[in-house]
Design an enzyme around this catalytic site. Structure first.
Site, PDB file in Angstrom:
ATOM      1  N   CYS A  23      -6.624  -2.889  -5.067  1.00 39.48           N
ATOM      2  CA  CYS A  23      -5.836  -4.020  -4.553  1.00 39.48           C
ATOM      3  C   CYS A  23      -5.603  -5.103  -5.600  1.00 39.48           C
ATOM      4  O   CYS A  23      -4.822  -6.021  -5.377  1.00 39.48           O
ATOM      5  CB  CYS A  23      -6.491  -4.618  -3.309  1.00 39.48           C
ATOM      6  SG  CYS A  23      -6.393  -3.520  -1.880  1.00 39.48           S
ATOM      7  N   HIS A  68      10.821  -7.720   1.634  1.00 39.77           N
ATOM      8  CA  HIS A  68      11.235  -7.129   0.361  1.00 39.77           C
ATOM      9  C   HIS A  68      11.047  -8.111  -0.791  1.00 39.77           C
ATOM     10  O   HIS A  68      11.921  -8.273  -1.641  1.00 39.77           O
ATOM     11  CB  HIS A  68      12.674  -6.603   0.441  1.00 39.77           C
ATOM     12  CG  HIS A  68      12.763  -5.346   1.235  1.00 39.77           C
ATOM     13  ND1 HIS A  68      12.816  -5.356   2.607  1.00 39.77           N
ATOM     14  CD2 HIS A  68      12.763  -4.052   0.861  1.00 39.77           C
ATOM     15  CE1 HIS A  68      12.864  -4.106   3.047  1.00 39.77           C
ATOM     16  NE2 HIS A  68      12.827  -3.293   2.000  1.00 39.77           N
ATOM     17  N   GLU A 130      -1.604  -4.833   8.268  1.00 42.76           N
ATOM     18  CA  GLU A 130      -1.305  -4.471   6.886  1.00 42.76           C
ATOM     19  C   GLU A 130      -1.034  -2.971   6.797  1.00 42.76           C
ATOM     20  O   GLU A 130      -0.287  -2.507   5.948  1.00 42.76           O
ATOM     21  CB  GLU A 130      -2.476  -4.865   5.990  1.00 42.76           C
ATOM     22  CG  GLU A 130      -2.126  -4.907   4.530  1.00 42.76           C
ATOM     23  CD  GLU A 130      -3.236  -5.484   3.694  1.00 42.76           C
ATOM     24  OE1 GLU A 130      -3.070  -6.624   3.230  1.00 42.76           O
ATOM     25  OE2 GLU A 130      -4.267  -4.801   3.505  1.00 42.76           O
TER      26      GLU A 130
END
Length: 138
Positions: A23, A68, A130
């Site tokens: 991550c 995006h 998530e």
């Protein structure tokens, strides 16, 4: 108390500064946000809120800032500026690491109160998925 919930999907990238595993690298998610709004009573039409209002306000903000796009920690501006210069996109910076927890807290405490100001309802909780299997709730 009467509660209404609206789901909003968006795709965004982020990275977690200081994370010891993958991550720490730029990566993305297909997020699902559930906004729960409550009121003590319905309005004269019998609604807590028109679901279209949630869409018009919350989804419009999400689309303009998160969808995006990259969500980065403000200490990540060096990489963010390089990406902005290369792609022309405007990176969204947060004061904290853009974890699911911090994103949800940011939306609930800082963004949505401004969007839904002067209304007869309030945001009681947010769920931010998530992944299909992992979510946070604030």
């Amino acid at each position: 108390m009467i509660k209404c919930t609206r789901r909003i999907d968006f795709d965004a990238g982020h990275r977690i500064i200081g994370h010891k595993n993958k991550c720490q690298f730029l990566h993305g998610h297909h997020y699902v946000l559930e906004i729960t709004i409550a009121a003590n009573k319905t309005d004269k039409l019998g609604m807590v809120i028109d679901f279209g209002l949630i869409k018009n306000l919350a989804k419009k903000w999400i689309d303009a800032n998160f969808d995006h796009n990259l969500i980065l920690h403000q200490d990540d501006k060096e990489i963010g500026k390089q990406i902005e210069n290369y792609t022309g996109q405007k990176i969204y910076y947060m004061r904290n690491n853009p974890t699911a927890e911090n994103i949800a807290i940011h939306l609930k405490n800082e963004i949505f109160p401004k969007l839904f100001i002067d209304q007869n309802f309030f945001v009681t909780s947010l769920k931010l998925y998530e992944t299909q299997n992992c979510f946070v709730e604030v």
